[in-house]
Design an enzyme around this catalytic site. Structure first.
Site, PDB file in Angstrom:
ATOM      1  N   CYS A 103      15.878  15.902 -11.397  1.00 40.08           N
ATOM      2  CA  CYS A 103      17.340  15.996 -10.664  1.00 40.08           C
ATOM      3  C   CYS A 103      17.018  14.557 -10.262  1.00 40.08           C
ATOM      4  CB  CYS A 103      17.189  16.951  -9.777  1.00 40.08           C
ATOM      5  SG  CYS A 103      16.460  17.697  -8.634  1.00 40.08           S
ATOM      6  N   HIS A 117       6.192  -0.061  -3.117  1.00 44.48           N
ATOM      7  CA  HIS A 117       5.405   0.020  -3.670  1.00 44.48           C
ATOM      8  C   HIS A 117       5.448   1.719  -3.589  1.00 44.48           C
ATOM      9  CE1 HIS A 117       3.282  -3.609  -5.369  1.00 44.48           C
ATOM     10  NE2 HIS A 117       4.433  -3.754  -5.283  1.00 44.48           N
ATOM     11  N   ASN A 155       0.411  -1.157  -0.057  1.00 45.07           N
ATOM     12  CA  ASN A 155       0.224   0.351  -0.029  1.00 45.07           C
ATOM     13  C   ASN A 155       1.134   1.324   0.184  1.00 45.07           C
ATOM     14  OD1 ASN A 155      -1.998  -2.340  -0.043  1.00 45.07           O
ATOM     15  ND2 ASN A 155      -2.258  -1.627   2.423  1.00 45.07           N
TER      16      ASN A 155
HETATM   17  C1  BV8 Z   1       8.599  -5.527 -11.665  1.00 44.98           C
HETATM   18  C2  BV8 Z   1       1.737   1.639  -6.245  1.00 44.98           C
HETATM   19  C3  BV8 Z   1      10.033  -5.803 -13.032  1.00 44.98           C
HETATM   20  C4  BV8 Z   1       0.812   2.753  -7.954  1.00 44.98           C
HETATM   21  C5  BV8 Z   1       1.159  -0.178  -7.894  1.00 44.98           C
HETATM   22  C6  BV8 Z   1       2.820 -11.597 -16.077  1.00 44.98           C
HETATM   23  C7  BV8 Z   1       2.383 -11.887 -15.158  1.00 44.98           C
HETATM   24  C8  BV8 Z   1       3.386 -12.107 -13.916  1.00 44.98           C
HETATM   25  C9  BV8 Z   1       3.855 -10.447 -13.567  1.00 44.98           C
HETATM   26  C10 BV8 Z   1       3.684 -10.176 -14.522  1.00 44.98           C
HETATM   27  C11 BV8 Z   1       3.237 -10.222 -15.170  1.00 44.98           C
HETATM   28  N1  BV8 Z   1       2.952  -8.915 -16.898  1.00 44.98           N
HETATM   29  C12 BV8 Z   1       3.870  -8.019 -15.440  1.00 44.98           C
HETATM   30  C13 BV8 Z   1       4.402  -8.836 -14.653  1.00 44.98           C
HETATM   31  C14 BV8 Z   1       4.389  -7.647 -13.664  1.00 44.98           C
HETATM   32  C15 BV8 Z   1       3.587  -6.609 -13.020  1.00 44.98           C
HETATM   33  C16 BV8 Z   1       2.959  -7.528 -12.461  1.00 44.98           C
HETATM   34  O1  BV8 Z   1       2.845  -8.001 -11.255  1.00 44.98           O
HETATM   35  N2  BV8 Z   1       1.362  -7.485 -12.810  1.00 44.98           N
HETATM   36  C17 BV8 Z   1       0.388  -7.986 -12.938  1.00 44.98           C
HETATM   37  C18 BV8 Z   1      -1.228  -7.345 -12.495  1.00 44.98           C
HETATM   38  C19 BV8 Z   1       0.270  -8.883 -13.664  1.00 44.98           C
HETATM   39  N3  BV8 Z   1       4.808  -6.006 -11.681  1.00 44.98           N
HETATM   40  C20 BV8 Z   1       5.143  -5.022 -11.782  1.00 44.98           C
HETATM   41  O2  BV8 Z   1       4.919  -4.156 -13.531  1.00 44.98           O
HETATM   42  C21 BV8 Z   1       6.049  -4.420 -10.566  1.00 44.98           C
HETATM   43  N4  BV8 Z   1       7.552  -4.248 -11.136  1.00 44.98           N
HETATM   44  O3  BV8 Z   1       7.874  -6.130 -11.971  1.00 44.98           O
HETATM   45  O4  BV8 Z   1       9.572  -4.349 -12.348  1.00 44.98           O
HETATM   46  C22 BV8 Z   1      11.460  -5.135 -13.581  1.00 44.98           C
HETATM   47  C23 BV8 Z   1      12.632  -5.021 -12.639  1.00 44.98           C
HETATM   48  C24 BV8 Z   1      13.919  -4.503 -13.307  1.00 44.98           C
HETATM   49  C25 BV8 Z   1      13.662  -3.583 -14.368  1.00 44.98           C
HETATM   50  C26 BV8 Z   1      12.959  -2.886 -14.797  1.00 44.98           C
HETATM   51  C27 BV8 Z   1      11.274  -3.192 -14.422  1.00 44.98           C
HETATM   52  C28 BV8 Z   1       5.387  -2.883 -10.268  1.00 44.98           C
HETATM   53  C29 BV8 Z   1       4.074  -4.020  -9.781  1.00 44.98           C
HETATM   54  C30 BV8 Z   1       3.636  -2.269  -8.418  1.00 44.98           C
HETATM   55  C31 BV8 Z   1       3.039  -1.702  -9.368  1.00 44.98           C
HETATM   56  N5  BV8 Z   1       2.239  -1.100  -8.219  1.00 44.98           N
HETATM   57  N6  BV8 Z   1       0.217   0.466  -7.008  1.00 44.98           N
HETATM   58  C32 BV8 Z   1      -0.429   3.649  -6.665  1.00 44.98           C
HETATM   59  O5  BV8 Z   1      -0.817   2.283  -6.182  1.00 44.98           O
HETATM   60  O6  BV8 Z   1      -0.687   3.815  -7.208  1.00 44.98           O
HETATM   61  S1  BV8 Z   1       0.281  -2.210  -7.945  1.00 44.98           S
HETATM   62  C33 BV8 Z   1      -1.135  -2.097  -6.581  1.00 44.98           C
HETATM   63  O7  BV8 Z   1      -1.575  -3.377  -6.653  1.00 44.98           O
HETATM   64  C34 BV8 Z   1      -0.760  -1.481  -5.025  1.00 44.98           C
HETATM   65  O8  BV8 Z   1       0.453  -1.649  -5.086  1.00 44.98           O
HETATM   66  C35 BV8 Z   1      -1.864  -2.858  -4.293  1.00 44.98           C
HETATM   67  O9  BV8 Z   1      -1.010  -3.055  -3.699  1.00 44.98           O
HETATM   68  C36 BV8 Z   1      -0.671  -4.011  -5.496  1.00 44.98           C
HETATM   69  C37 BV8 Z   1      -1.606  -4.763  -4.996  1.00 44.98           C
HETATM   70  O10 BV8 Z   1      -3.148  -4.843  -4.851  1.00 44.98           O
HETATM   71  P1  BV8 Z   1      -3.647  -5.536  -3.680  1.00 44.98           P
HETATM   72  O11 BV8 Z   1      -3.179  -4.955  -2.596  1.00 44.98           O
HETATM   73  O12 BV8 Z   1      -4.015  -6.586  -3.602  1.00 44.98           O
HETATM   74  O13 BV8 Z   1      -4.892  -5.049  -3.843  1.00 44.98           O
HETATM   75  P2  BV8 Z   1      -6.379  -5.978  -4.577  1.00 44.98           P
HETATM   76  O14 BV8 Z   1      -7.265  -4.936  -4.555  1.00 44.98           O
HETATM   77  O15 BV8 Z   1      -5.852  -6.905  -5.518  1.00 44.98           O
HETATM   78  O16 BV8 Z   1      -6.873  -6.808  -3.516  1.00 44.98           O
HETATM   79  C38 BV8 Z   1      -7.330  -6.927  -2.109  1.00 44.98           C
HETATM   80  C39 BV8 Z   1      -7.514  -7.983  -1.291  1.00 44.98           C
HETATM   81  O17 BV8 Z   1      -8.400  -7.437   0.196  1.00 44.98           O
HETATM   82  C40 BV8 Z   1      -8.467  -8.353  -2.565  1.00 44.98           C
HETATM   83  O18 BV8 Z   1      -8.085  -9.993  -2.366  1.00 44.98           O
HETATM   84  C41 BV8 Z   1      -9.590  -8.483  -1.239  1.00 44.98           C
HETATM   85  O19 BV8 Z   1     -10.655  -9.460  -0.982  1.00 44.98           O
HETATM   86  C42 BV8 Z   1      -9.449  -8.399  -0.195  1.00 44.98           C
HETATM   87  N7  BV8 Z   1      -9.967  -7.680   1.042  1.00 44.98           N
HETATM   88  C43 BV8 Z   1     -11.177  -6.539   0.277  1.00 44.98           C
HETATM   89  N8  BV8 Z   1     -11.323  -6.281   1.963  1.00 44.98           N
HETATM   90  C44 BV8 Z   1     -10.559  -6.821   3.013  1.00 44.98           C
HETATM   91  C45 BV8 Z   1     -10.160  -7.513   3.217  1.00 44.98           C
HETATM   92  N9  BV8 Z   1      -8.925  -8.591   3.500  1.00 44.98           N
HETATM   93  C46 BV8 Z   1      -9.108  -8.658   4.648  1.00 44.98           C
HETATM   94  N10 BV8 Z   1     -10.734  -7.439   4.855  1.00 44.98           N
HETATM   95  C47 BV8 Z   1     -10.954  -6.630   3.976  1.00 44.98           C
HETATM   96  N11 BV8 Z   1     -11.902  -5.861   4.618  1.00 44.98           N
HETATM   97 ZN    ZN Z   2      14.817  18.392  -9.661  1.00 51.58          ZN
END
Ligand code: BV8
Ligand code: ZN
Length: 245
Positions: free
Chosen positions: A136, A125, A108
């Site tokens: 810069c 993240h 988060n």
């Molecule tokens: C990278 C920040 C490489 C910004 C975010 C294919 C397969 C595997 C991986 C990939 C692929 N294609 C691309 C990738 C890589 C990609 C990725 O994983 N994509 C996914 C979608 C397939 N990952 C990346 O790009 C990462 N970087 O791989 O770099 C690299 C290396 C070297 C050089 C260059 C490149 C970067 C990923 C970070 C992206 N940034 N956010 C912003 O927030 O604005 S991601 C975003 O999703 C958030 O950070 C969030 O936290 C994150 C994960 O989501 P969740 O937190 O799990 O939230 P979600 O809504 O999905 O789920 C909520 C859950 O809570 C649910 O399960 C629900 O049931 C539950 N829930 C709901 N209410 C409750 C609850 N549980 C308990 N109590 C409740 N009340």
């Molecule tokens: Zn600057």
């Protein structure tokens, strides 16, 4: 793997493991902030308003339309400014005080853990309350809501971007190493409110399991790793977590 609702025996074993643990790592996702009124990413009424995450949370989107991306982050910051940490965030602070070795690893960017009083936080993240200069590289906190001018600029005149990690961007240097060390040296790993679909963060769950940790999942729904964890507690984090203390 045991599936339980918040008041079933699985709670007992999870509570027992937590009571005995001298080292604990916690991985959280958007679900832990849901009860603070912060919409999740992939749930109904998603955080993305009428945009798909791929449209906005990417360097390409920012390069194409920095103003649109900043309007979205400004809107999220305004919503977050009205949110309060919930019982789950506060329960994690209590656990941090109680357990000798504790690391909070969060996906988060909302800053609710800081406001609850958590100490050791690995922000995989980044942080929506920090800005980074695209020219810069300067990186600074800015909690103003709303931001006075969009898109914001750095003192050097460079365009500023949100201090978060976008899709396709690497995580902060050394962050995954530190997170892997935390989960591999933990007796218990709590996985709270994450859909476990974003990598490399989600890879910490099997990593913890293979390192021998007891893994407890707290989620309102199943995830791809629910079958692998030692105890899957089905319920809202704000209801379940305080019952584990
Ligand atoms: C990278 C920040 C490489 C910004 C975010 C294919 C397969 C595997 C991986 C990939 C692929 N294609 C691309 C990738 C890589 C990609 C990725 O994983 N994509 C996914 C979608 C397939 N990952 C990346 O790009 C990462 N970087 O791989 O770099 C690299 C290396 C070297 C050089 C260059 C490149 C970067 C990923 C970070 C992206 N940034 N956010 C912003 O927030 O604005 S991601 C975003 O999703 C958030 O950070 C969030 O936290 C994150 C994960 O989501 P969740 O937190 O799990 O939230 P979600 O809504 O999905 O789920 C909520 C859950 O809570 C649910 O399960 C629900 O049931 C539950 N829930 C709901 N209410 C409750 C609850 N549980 C308990 N109590 C409740 N009340
Ligand atoms: Zn600057």
């Amino acid at each position: 793997m045991e599936e339980v609702s918040p008041n079933a025996p699985g709670l007992e074993c999870a509570r027992d493991w937590l009571t005995r643990a001298t080292s604990l790592a916690v991985l959280t996702g958007a679900g832990i902030s849901a009860e603070s009124g912060v919409p999740t990413f992939r749930g109904a009424g998603g955080l993305w308003r009428d945009h798909k995450p791929e449209d906005l949370a990417t360097p390409e989107a920012f390069a194409r339309n920095p103003l649109l991306v900043w309007e979205w982050y400004n809107w999220r910051r305004e919503r977050l400014a009205q949110a309060q940490p919930n019982a789950a965030h506060h329960a994690l602070v209590k656990l941090e005080i109680r357990v000798a070795r504790f690391t909070l690893i969060t996906q988060n960017v909302d800053g609710l853990d800081d406001r609850a009083g958590s100490g050791k936080i690995l922000k995989l993240h980044g942080d929506i309350w920090r800005l980074r200069c695209t020219a810069c590289g300067a990186n600074w906190p800015d909690r103003r809501v709303p931001l006075p001018k969009l898109p914001p600029h750095c003192g050097c005149g460079g365009l500023a971007r949100p201090g978060v990690v976008w899709f396709g961007e690497p995580l902060p240097e050394g962050m995954m190493k530190e997170a892997e060390h935390a989960v591999s040296s933990a007796e218990v790993v709590l996985v709270i409110g994450t859909s476990a679909v974003v990598y490399p963060a989600a890879g910490l769950i099997p990593y913890a399991k293979h390192a021998g940790a007891k893994v407890i999942e707290i989620n309102t729904e199943d995830t791809p790793y629910s079958g692998m964890v030692d105890c899957a507690l089905r319920g809202a984090a704000g209801a379940v977590l305080p019952r584990l203390l």
